[in-house]
Design a protein around this motif. Structure first.
Motif: not given
Ligand code: FES
Length: 111
Positions: A47-54, A81-86, A98-102, A107-111
């Motif tokens: 997921x994004x590591x940056x909080x969407x609030x601040x 952390x499964x959906x990103x939902x607040x 983000x999609x993860x592939x092993x 581990x890889x991430x698709x961006x």
């Protein structure tokens, strides 16, 4: 770096064994801050590591692995952390997921 058929770029993060079950790790890929989480069942989420609030880095918060939640260190907002939902205020805007592939135990991430 590999381009996927969907036009995303596959970025290598780390070997599978570098992240234990129930742990998280942060990565910087270009200007993006990525949070990698290993679920209790051993699966990975990115997921994004940056909080969407601040201005807060979520890897400095608490990982509530039984509840599949990450809690922001600044105001206690929570995200699934499964959906990103607040799911807990003051956070309201979902995190990017983000999609993860092993591949070959890496581990890889698709961006
Ligand atoms: S900065 Fe994360 S909840 Fe406010």
């Amino acid at each position: 770096v590999t381009i996927t058929p969907g036009g995303l770029v596959r970025h290598q993060l780390c070997p599978v064994d570098d992240v234990a079950v129930g742990q998280m790790r942060s990565f910087a890929i270009g200007s993006r801050a990525i949070l990698l989480i290993r679920r209790k069942d051993g699966a990975f989420r990115a997921l994004s590591n940056e909080c969407t609030h601040g201005e807060a880095a979520l890897d400095e918060g608490d990982l509530l692995v039984d509840e599949c939640l990450i809690e922001c260190p600044l105001h206690g907002g929570r995200f699934d952390f499964d959906t990103g939902e607040a799911v807990e205020e003051p956070a309201e805007i979902p995190l990017a997921v983000y999609t993860v592939e092993v591949v070959d135990d890496v581990i890889h991430v698709l961006l």
